[in-house]
Design a protein around this motif. Structure first.
Motif: not given
Ligand code: ADP
Length: 896
Positions: A788, A791, A835, A846
């Motif tokens: 994460n 990302k 999200r 994702g």
């Protein structure tokens, strides 16, 4: 404590008030001479028989002599007296005093004169005293007599010849007190400017052989004291009167204070020789029939009179023995009455009545004892009456008051007791208690209108519990008063209302408010009574309120239980059923009535299904377990009722849920098998087409989209599978070197970071970090967090991975300086499929499953996750695991 002090002060005030008013009454009574007779007659107790000096003899002109010589001795032939005198002088009498009035000349006077001269010149030089009687006191007694002596306007004098032959002339007058008794004797008198002496004094002077002519030089007056000789003195009043003593009662035959012989016995020589030698011989009427010369005296028994000559004998004896009596000083007497009354009142203020009585008798007898001692030593006659009253009356009054007060108090406490008993009998019913309380208040205080406010059902607000009369409306001021009373817990008057709370353990549980205009008593007293009553009933009201509340709560619980779809049963530790609900009966059948036992209900089940529950009942922690009964699955929650050591067991049928879970697993497995392959093929062929053929740029673009969509779906399926597997997985735990695990995952991610030109660094200075856990799960957790960070951090950003530990906690952190997370989003971050939707995340793909997996793993290892982040600034995710992460088969209490 305070009440005690108040009571004492009240009693003291009462005593002072009573004492001073009584003292005033006594002083007034004493001053105006009320009770003087009683007082005088009380002094008679001082007169008791005392031995005489035996220097006085009485020659009685008795009934025998009267019948021999005639009824009136003054008219007898004086030759009789001459004969008598001759015999007496012959026998050596020292003084012969005739208590007879020879004021008229009579036959034989010359013989008497001769006899008198002979007696005076005889060997013994016998002194002769003749009597006279003064007539009419000038001015009257009580008038201004500066001389300290009486002044007579006239006198019945003996005839001149007789007078000339005698040594002394004595005034034989007697003056009775107001009660008619003879206590006082005259001393000096004057008549027509001539000074004279009382008969007794004259006889005494004659006895002392003081010539009459010298008497005026011997006798001296100093104020109220008359010095008869330097040694013997008389205390006299303004009239020269003094108090004589009595040495015995009036003479009766066989009991005579002074020797008495009949004149007949003397003249007929029936008296032994020497009987009169050196004696004072008094000649007078004694105990004769119908004689008037007889008087009441204090020493006599009731009704008995004493003849004049006897009184004179007692007076002379008083002088001989120097035993004249003295009365108390008037001023001192007054002060004494006041002091004794006040002192006694104060003394009686505190003791209880028996002690008061004892005190009173001690004080009174003490006073009398003192009086007799003083009399015995000083001849002073203390006033017996007024001091006795001063000591006794306050005690009697005070006892009377005590009795009145006590009766009133007792009546009140009896009333309170009665009322409390009646109220207690109603026990827990407010509906019955309140009217009783109200009734008592009405009776006790005459309160015509009022209300009792109690706490409402929730015990939060005040409502009128009972009002009288029924339509009595509390005014707004009452409501204010209620609040005030509640806060200060004090009774008070508020406008026209009197308000008293009933207080139990410093908390008001009811408030009584009365329309004070209707109360017939003084405010203070009424408040006190009302407070006493409220103190008595407060516990009953409290009980009733609590009982009501308990009843209500029981109703609620019973309703909930009865209507619950879950089977609920209360059992003891061995499984005996105490109670159960309807649903339980429907599910497992009615328990045996005689011996209801939970495990009898499950008798048909294999014991390995039932034993875990049986074991749990022996422990003391709440639990949750799954159990199969009759082909169905139940989740059983057990909670211990600690006060009774009984278990509440709730059986939830989870058969359906378990079916669903199985279905879900099957679905996901199917998805993994049946979707993964086709999707891989879609992605593979899309890439093949792109590589093998020269394509229109537009077609190539579409192919890329197909490839990435297929990949996204693959990721989603993979992550779903992971999550499902993790949750279903109760695989074996092993000891893991967590630092090594982090380092491995870290190096797997390095290429990604390099691709984005990011600085990925690690700080694993904690060294080897051991924990119990599942390797695959923990790797996934670490990987998700590092992934994460890469990302969500733009190219060229910085990412730091840290691991540290202390005694209790292992802390793993991933910090980046990426896009960060808005505060509002942080709370939901760890829920599945969530999200953050923003411009920064728009182009980042994702599933929203990564962080929920992180939390699942952390919690499965008894740890927790958290995030510190600021939008646009970067984020710090951390996981904290306990150093001993051991998976338990039972649920921890905080899990329920
Ligand atoms: P995914 O990454 O698949 O969307 P996650 O559960 O891993 O799902 O993350 C949930 C959301 O949390 C992400 O969509 C993202 O918006 C946010 N997030 C996670 N990690 C970071 C991070 N290091 N920096 C900023 N946002 C993050």
């Amino acid at each position: 404590m305070l009440a005690q002090r108040n009571l004492r002060r009240q009693r003291l005030q009462r005593a002072v008030l009573m004492g001073s008013s009584l003292a005033l009454v006594f002083i007034v009574l004493w001053w105006v001479g009320a009770f003087t007779q009683v007082r005088l007659s009380l002094t008679s107790v001082y007169f008791t028989s005392v031995p005489t000096s035996e220097r006085i003899v009485i020659v009685a002109l008795d009934d025998a002599a009267l019948s021999a010589y005639g009824r009136s001795p003054a008219l007898w032939s004086r030759a009789v007296y001459a004969d008598l005198l001759g015999h007496l002088a012959d026998d050596g009498a020292r003084v012969v005093a005739f208590d007879l009035l020879f004021s008229e000349p009579a036959e034989g006077d010359a013989q008497l004169v001769e006899a008198m001269q002979m007696a005076r010149t005889s060997r013994t030089r016998t002194r002769i005293v003749l009597a006279t009687a003064g007539i009419q006191v000038q001015p009257a007694i009580g008038g201004d007599t500066r001389q300290g002596q009486l002044e007579f306007s006239n006198a019945l004098m003996p005839t001149t010849e007789l007078l000339a032959a005698a040594d002394y002339l004595g005034y034989a007058n007697v003056f009775p007190d107001v009660d008619g008794l003879i206590r006082r004797q005259i001393s000096q008198v004057s008549q027509s400017g001539q000074n004279g002496y009382a008969f007794s004094l004259a006889s005494y002077l004659a006895y002392l052989r003081i010539p009459a002519l010298l008497a005026g030089q011997v006798i001296e007056r100093d104020g109220d004291t008359l010095f008869v000789t330097p040694e013997s003195r008389l205390k006299t009043d303004a009239n020269g009167l003094w108090l004589q003593n009595y040495f015995g009662p009036p003479s009766v035959r066989g009991n005579m204070t002074f020797p008495v012989v009949s004149v007949l016995d003397v003249v007929n020589e029936r008296v032994e020789t020497g009987f009169f030698t050196d004696k004072i011989v008094l000649v007078g009427l004694v105990d004769t029939q119908g004689a008037t010369d007889r008087y009441p005296v204090p020493a006599a028994e009731a009704g008995r009179l004493m003849s004049g000559v006897e009184i004179q004998a007692n007076a002379i004896e008083t002088l001989l023995q120097d035993r004249a009596l003295v009365e108390m000083d008037t001023a001192l007497e007054g002060v004494l009455i006041v002091v004794l009354t006040l002192g006694a009142s104060l003394l009686y203020a505190y003791p209880r009545w028996p002690l008061k009585l004892i005190l009173m008798s001690v004080l009174v007898s003490g006073w009398w004892l003192l009086a007799f001692v003083v009399f015995g030593t000083q001849n002073v006659m203390l006033n017996l009456l007024h001091p006795t009253l001063a000591l006794a009356v306050p005690a009697i009054l005070s006892i009377g008051l005590d009795i009145t007060l006590e009766t009133r108090l007792r009546r009140r406490s009896e009333f309170l007791l009665e009322s409390t008993t009646a109220i207690s009998e109603q026990r827990l019913s407010l509906e019955r208690i309140l009217p009783l309380v109200a009734n008592d208040i009405q009776r006790m205080m005459d309160a015509k209108r009022g209300a009792i406010w109690v706490l409402d059902d929730d015990m939060r607000d005040w409502v009128i519990g009972y009002a009288w009369p029924d339509d009595y409306q509390a005014t707004p001021s009452t409501k204010l008063a209620v609040l005030a009373a509640e806060r200060s817990l004090q009774s008070q008057m508020q406008g026209h209302d009197m308000v008293v709370p009933t207080v139990y353990q410093q908390r008001a549980n009811a408030v009584i408010s009365l329309d004070a205009k209707q109360i017939n008593r003084s405010e203070g007293r009424a408040l006190v009574s009302l407070r006493e009553l409220t103190a008595q009933v407060a516990p009953n009201i409290e009980n009733a309120l609590l009982y009501n509340q308990v009843l209500r709560q029981r109703d609620i619980v019973e309703t909930v239980l009865a209507n619950s779809p879950a089977s609920i049963v209360l059992v003891d530790q061995r499984g005996r059923i105490v109670s159960h609900n309807q649903a339980f009966e429907q599910t497992f059948g009615p328990p045996d009535e005689a011996t209801p036992d939970l495990f009898d209900q499950f008798a048909d089940e294999p014991s390995e299904n039932i034993n875990p529950l049986r074991d749990q009942l022996q422990q003391n922690t709440r639990f949750r377990l799954e159990m199969d009964v009759g082909g169905r699955s139940y989740q059983v929650d057990g909670a211990l009722v600690e006060t009774t050591l009984q278990w509440v067991l709730v059986f939830n049928d989870v058969t359906g849920l378990i079916e669903l879970t199985r279905l879900k697993t099957r679905m996901i497995r199917m998805a993994s098998h049946d979707l993964k392959n086709p999707l891989s093929r879609v992605s593979g062929y899309a890439q093949l087409i792109e590589m093998s053929t020269e394509l229109e740029p537009e077609v190539a673009h579409f192919l890329k989209h197909i490839d990435s969509a297929a990949n996204e779906m693959l990721t989603l399926i993979t992550e779903l599978l992971d999550l499902e597997q993790l949750q279903a997985d109760d695989g074996q735990r092993e000891t893991i070197d967590f630092a090594r695990l982090v380092a491995e995952v870290f190096s797997r991610h390095e290429p990604d970071a390099t691709r984005k030109g990011q600085q990925l660094t690690k700080d694993l200075s904690a060294g080897s970090v051991q924990l119990e856990g599942q390797h695959r799960q923990l790797s996934q957790m670490v990987s998700n967090l590092i992934g994460n960070a890469i990302k969500y951090t733009p190219d060229g950003g910085n990412i730091v991975v840290r691991l540290s530990q202390n005694d209790t906690v292992i802390r793993f952190e991933v910090e980046d300086d990426g896009i960060g997370i808005p505060k509002a989003a942080q709370a939901k971050l760890f829920t599945e499929f969530y999200r953050v939707k923003s411009e920064a995340t728009a182009n980042i793909s994702g599933t929203g499953l990564g962080l929920s997996l992180v939390r699942s793993v952390a919690e499965d290892h008894h740890g927790k996750v958290g995030v510190v982040s600021e939008a646009g600034q970067g984020s710090l995710f951390f996981v904290e695991l306990p150093t001993k992460a051991v998976k338990s088969t039972t649920l921890e209490s905080d899990g329920m």
